[in-house]
Write a protein that holds these residues in place. Structure first.
Motif, mmCIF file in Angstrom:
data_model
loop_
_atom_site.group_PDB
_atom_site.id
_atom_site.type_symbol
_atom_site.label_atom_id
_atom_site.label_comp_id
_atom_site.label_asym_id
_atom_site.label_seq_id
_atom_site.Cartn_x
_atom_site.Cartn_y
_atom_site.Cartn_z
ATOM 1 N N HIS A 287 17.952 0.301 -3.691
ATOM 2 C CA HIS A 287 17.516 1.404 -2.812
ATOM 3 C C HIS A 287 18.688 2.044 -2.013
ATOM 4 O O HIS A 287 18.337 3.491 -1.939
ATOM 5 N N TYR A 288 19.792 1.228 -1.645
ATOM 6 C CA TYR A 288 20.915 2.172 -0.958
ATOM 7 C C TYR A 288 21.646 3.184 -2.102
ATOM 8 O O TYR A 288 21.815 4.330 -1.468
ATOM 9 N N CYS A 289 21.622 2.442 -3.141
ATOM 10 C CA CYS A 289 22.119 3.515 -4.141
ATOM 11 C C CYS A 289 21.452 4.571 -4.441
ATOM 12 O O CYS A 289 21.867 5.902 -4.753
ATOM 13 N N ALA A 290 20.067 4.359 -4.473
ATOM 14 C CA ALA A 290 19.007 5.537 -4.988
ATOM 15 C C ALA A 290 19.181 6.492 -3.612
ATOM 16 O O ALA A 290 18.975 7.729 -3.981
ATOM 17 N N MET A 291 19.107 6.008 -2.391
ATOM 18 C CA MET A 291 19.314 7.040 -1.342
ATOM 19 C C MET A 291 20.637 7.947 -1.621
ATOM 20 O O MET A 291 20.682 9.078 -1.385
ATOM 21 N N LEU B 267 13.150 20.386 -2.750
ATOM 22 C CA LEU B 267 12.075 19.682 -1.772
ATOM 23 C C LEU B 267 11.939 18.415 -2.466
ATOM 24 O O LEU B 267 11.705 17.499 -1.603
ATOM 25 N N TYR B 268 11.817 18.284 -3.673
ATOM 26 C CA TYR B 268 11.542 16.833 -4.522
ATOM 27 C C TYR B 268 12.626 16.127 -4.244
ATOM 28 O O TYR B 268 12.532 14.779 -3.966
ATOM 29 N N GLN B 269 13.871 16.522 -4.039
ATOM 30 C CA GLN B 269 14.828 15.623 -4.040
ATOM 31 C C GLN B 269 15.068 15.198 -2.487
ATOM 32 O O GLN B 269 15.395 13.886 -2.163
ATOM 33 N N ALA B 270 14.707 16.019 -1.811
ATOM 34 C CA ALA B 270 14.490 15.744 -0.266
ATOM 35 C C ALA B 270 13.809 14.453 -0.127
ATOM 36 O O ALA B 270 13.792 13.522 0.734
ATOM 37 N N TRP B 271 12.465 14.787 -0.544
ATOM 38 C CA TRP B 271 11.377 13.784 -0.574
ATOM 39 C C TRP B 271 12.044 12.525 -1.184
ATOM 40 O O TRP B 271 11.412 11.311 -0.824
ATOM 41 N N LEU B 272 12.450 12.444 -2.238
ATOM 42 C CA LEU B 272 13.351 11.202 -2.686
ATOM 43 C C LEU B 272 13.996 10.376 -1.753
ATOM 44 O O LEU B 272 14.136 9.206 -1.765
ATOM 45 N N LEU B 273 14.948 11.119 -1.130
ATOM 46 C CA LEU B 273 16.005 10.643 -0.188
ATOM 47 C C LEU B 273 15.111 9.857 1.200
ATOM 48 O O LEU B 273 15.241 8.812 1.476
ATOM 49 N N SER C 45 0.911 -1.161 -0.088
ATOM 50 C CA SER C 45 -0.021 -0.020 0.017
ATOM 51 C C SER C 45 0.934 1.395 -0.058
ATOM 52 O O SER C 45 0.511 2.285 -0.795
ATOM 53 N N TYR C 46 1.916 1.371 0.799
ATOM 54 C CA TYR C 46 2.973 2.296 0.775
ATOM 55 C C TYR C 46 3.452 2.724 -0.415
ATOM 56 O O TYR C 46 3.668 3.727 -0.956
ATOM 57 N N ARG C 47 3.967 1.467 -1.151
ATOM 58 C CA ARG C 47 4.464 1.577 -2.567
ATOM 59 C C ARG C 47 3.310 2.218 -3.606
ATOM 60 O O ARG C 47 3.727 2.952 -4.345
ATOM 61 N N ASP C 48 2.296 1.783 -3.274
ATOM 62 C CA ASP C 48 1.096 2.539 -4.333
ATOM 63 C C ASP C 48 1.060 3.862 -3.960
ATOM 64 O O ASP C 48 0.852 4.597 -5.239
ATOM 65 N N ARG C 49 0.921 4.212 -2.873
ATOM 66 C CA ARG C 49 0.888 5.734 -2.663
ATOM 67 C C ARG C 49 1.823 6.486 -2.961
ATOM 68 O O ARG C 49 1.793 7.683 -3.891
ATOM 69 N N THR C 50 2.967 6.029 -2.769
ATOM 70 C CA THR C 50 4.413 6.811 -3.180
ATOM 71 C C THR C 50 4.507 6.706 -4.713
ATOM 72 O O THR C 50 5.193 7.856 -5.224
ATOM 73 N N LEU D 188 12.009 8.842 0.736
ATOM 74 C CA LEU D 188 11.229 7.676 0.066
ATOM 75 C C LEU D 188 12.275 6.545 0.074
ATOM 76 O O LEU D 188 11.758 5.393 0.410
ATOM 77 N N TYR D 189 13.341 6.730 -0.580
ATOM 78 C CA TYR D 189 14.142 5.526 -0.831
ATOM 79 C C TYR D 189 14.581 4.827 0.795
ATOM 80 O O TYR D 189 14.785 3.806 0.956
ATOM 81 N N THR D 190 14.827 5.727 1.625
ATOM 82 C CA THR D 190 15.273 5.539 3.107
ATOM 83 C C THR D 190 14.096 4.542 3.629
ATOM 84 O O THR D 190 14.329 3.525 4.445
#
Length: 266
Positions: A200-204, A166-172, A131-136, A174-176
């Motif tokens: 996902h570590y690499c994406a972080m 702000l979008y890039q901070a949200w990505l951080l 569900s979390y993946r769907d929302r994000t 999200l991946y964390t």
């Protein structure tokens, strides 16, 4: 005086009841623990026997394929699959040793046990993850679309620095959060591949590095921000891929749940 004596007697009676309840609870917990340990040993022995039989079947098939009749081989595979589903996806899984928490979980949560002992709780954790993946995924698609539209119609072809950061901070974030949830799922018996969590570590790291980008403005804003624009277009495509992937994983989860229930009732 009589009233005081009655209160003393009542207090003594309640204290005695408390001791009796305590003794009964201790005896019950001790009995439950002993039964659980015995059942745990049976589960470990069963898992070992399944691995041994799996190895024997594979070895026999490699050495002399003609030894096993196709019908017999299919029957063996069916029974092994049935047993494996019950062991890995049933309540037996809670009796087997859990996977190590890993450094990532210990770094964020400390020495906390995140293993759920009940199967329905483990399934709830998986469902919440999906569900979390769907929302994000919707947000992953919505944010870059919004930024690109605002760039074209409001910001005169030039991104302000703050919305992009702000979008890039949200990505951080999200991946964390995804990496944390996936590590918890692995501890609870999920078969998430290590490479998936590692990516996902690499994406972080990528999101952290992107926060240091200098968002240059005018003059010649279009050329200076070409990389940001391409990154947002890629993010849109990634959002679509995430939505499709989430749908597939959710259907797979429901299939495994249904198979587990059918195996139990068979």
């Amino acid at each position: 005086m009589e009233k005081a004596n009655e209160l003393v007697e009542e207090a003594a009676r309640l204290a005695e009841q408390a001791r009796e309840v305590q003794d009964a609870a201790a005896a019950l917990l001790s009995k439950t623990w002993n039964e659980e340990q015995a059942l745990r040993q049976r589960a470990l022995a069963l898992e070992s026997d399944l691995k041994r039989l799996r190895s024997s079947v594979d070895s026999a098939a490699k050495k002399n394929p003609a030894v096993l009749d196709p019908k017999i081989s299919d029957k063996i595979e069916e029974e092994l699959y049935r047993a494996r589903c019950l062991v890995s996806d049933g309540d037996v899984a809670s009796l087997l040793p859990s996977k190590a928490h890993g450094r990532f979980l210990k770094m964020f949560l400390g020495p906390v046990n995140v293993r759920a002992t009940r199967k329905e709780v483990q399934l709830k954790v998986k469902e919440e993850y999906n569900s979390y993946r769907d929302r994000t995924a919707f947000l992953f698609l919505l944010f870059p679309c919004t930024l690109l539209l605002l760039r074209s119609y409001i910001w005169d072809g030039c991104f302000p620095a703050l919305p992009v950061q702000l979008y890039q901070a949200w990505l951080l974030f999200l991946y964390t959060s995804l990496a944390l949830r996936e590590n918890i799922l692995r501890v609870n018996g999920s078969d998430i591949r290590p490479w998936w969590i590692f990516h996902h570590y690499c994406a972080m790291l990528m999101a952290l590095v992107s926060l240091t980008w200098e968002i240059k403005g005018q003059p010649d804003c279009a050329n200076k921000q070409k990389g940001v624009q391409l990154f947002l277009v890629w993010a849109m495509m990634q959002g679509v891929a995430m939505l499709l992937q989430n749908r597939y994983q959710r259907q797979r989860l429901y299939t495994r749940i249904a198979l587990g229930k059918s195996m139990e009732s068979a």
